[in-house]
Design an enzyme around this catalytic site. Structure first.
Site, mmCIF file in Angstrom:
data_model
loop_
_atom_site.group_PDB
_atom_site.id
_atom_site.type_symbol
_atom_site.label_atom_id
_atom_site.label_comp_id
_atom_site.label_asym_id
_atom_site.label_seq_id
_atom_site.Cartn_x
_atom_site.Cartn_y
_atom_site.Cartn_z
ATOM 1 N N ASP A 23 0.924 -1.345 0.091
ATOM 2 C CA ASP A 23 0.059 0.026 -0.039
ATOM 3 C C ASP A 23 0.923 1.591 -0.056
ATOM 4 O OD1 ASP A 23 -2.585 1.487 -0.007
ATOM 5 O OD2 ASP A 23 -2.590 1.226 2.330
ATOM 6 N N ASN A 71 -11.202 -2.382 -5.237
ATOM 7 C CA ASN A 71 -10.117 -1.441 -5.996
ATOM 8 C C ASN A 71 -11.030 -1.309 -7.099
ATOM 9 O OD1 ASN A 71 -7.152 -2.712 -4.980
ATOM 10 N ND2 ASN A 71 -8.078 -0.846 -4.065
#
Ligand code: IPE
Ligand code: IPE
Ligand code: MG
Length: 244
Positions: A23, A71
């Site tokens: 991330d 996502n």
């Protein structure tokens, strides 16, 4: 994390399975006044660094969270750019990956991925299928809940077909319906970017994982951070619910 330490890593107590929530690409780019896709490009380079570090340490199983079932909420431009980048990197890295004996696996429902990405992935999976040095499993359109629901459905249809009885569903039997049943449970889960959450990653497999949150953004992750996380792992005492 404790302050920097350079203690040696004990090769006899490596985590058997390391999972990473990669991330921070967007923030890395934003900090530099660049578009988010530049962060994803730099993130792909960090994946190459990570594979190298993992090989050098002698890790056997690595799972990488690349694209979650959530996502898809991002802009179409970002999603398309991500999959284009992935294809590009697979083509660029495949020889290297194959040469080092890495077997690439996928977890997630890849039917929904763009066709070119699926083709490049399939080439990569086929070409590396017989490798045995290290397994690298990439989460693509992956969600921990989706994986569990999929396993439940597969068992339910076997029960409906009278191929099994519901009493036969045990934890072991359930785990055999996960995307990659032959991988051991996750020993060490790493998340970069400073966020301290799981974001739907490997919910079943991380039951007793040691979790290490690193303050570094994913494009800046490298062998140094990998070793740091493993040292931290080795400094912990795992109890699995037993007596201290
Ligand atoms: C991780 O970086 C990559 C993917 C989720 C595909 P992010 O894109 O989430 O970066 P941040 O969290 O916005 O910084
Ligand atoms: C998790 O990161 C997914 C991947 C790294 C692929 P996100 O950036 O999507 O997670 P949230 O939105 O911060 O929880
Ligand atoms: Mg993020």
């Amino acid at each position: 994390m404790p302050e920097q330490n350079n203690a040696a890593i004990d090769p006899r107590h490596l985590p058997r399975h390391v999972a990473i929530i990669m991330d921070g690409n967007g923030r890395w780019a934003e900090q530099r006044g660049l578009p988010r896709t530049k962060g994803h490009e730099a993130g792909a380079d960090a994946v190459r660094e990570t594979l190298k570090a993992a090989r050098e340490l002698g890790l056997k199983v690595l799972s990488l969270y690349a694209f979650s079932t959530e996502n898809w909420r991002r802009s179409r431009a970002e999603v398309n750019a991500l999959f284009r980048l992935m294809s590009h990197h697979i083509r660029r890295e495949l020889d290297e990956i194959a040469k080092h004996g890495i077997r690439v696996r996928i977890m997630g429902d890849i039917e929904r991925l763009p066709e070119q990405a699926r083709k490049d992935l399939q080439t990569c999976i086929d070409r590396t299928a017989r490798n045995t040095e290290m397994d690298v499993c990439v989460g693509l359109n992956y969600g921990g809940r989706a994986e569990i629901v999929r396993a439940a459905r597969r068992l339910a249809s076997q029960c409906a077909a009278r191929a099994m009885r519901s009493e036969e569903i045990t934890e072991d039997r359930f785990a055999r319906e996960l995307y990659v049943p032959e991988h051991p449970e996750v020993d060490l889960l790493i998340r970069t970017s400073g966020e301290q959450r799981i974001s739907n990653f490997m919910l079943w497999q991380i039951s007793y994982a040691e979790i290490v949150f690193l303050p570094v953004l994913w494009p800046d992750f490298n062998g140094h951070w990998m070793r740091e996380a493993i040292r931290e792992f080795q400094s912990r005492r795992r109890r699995f619910g037993g007596r201290p």
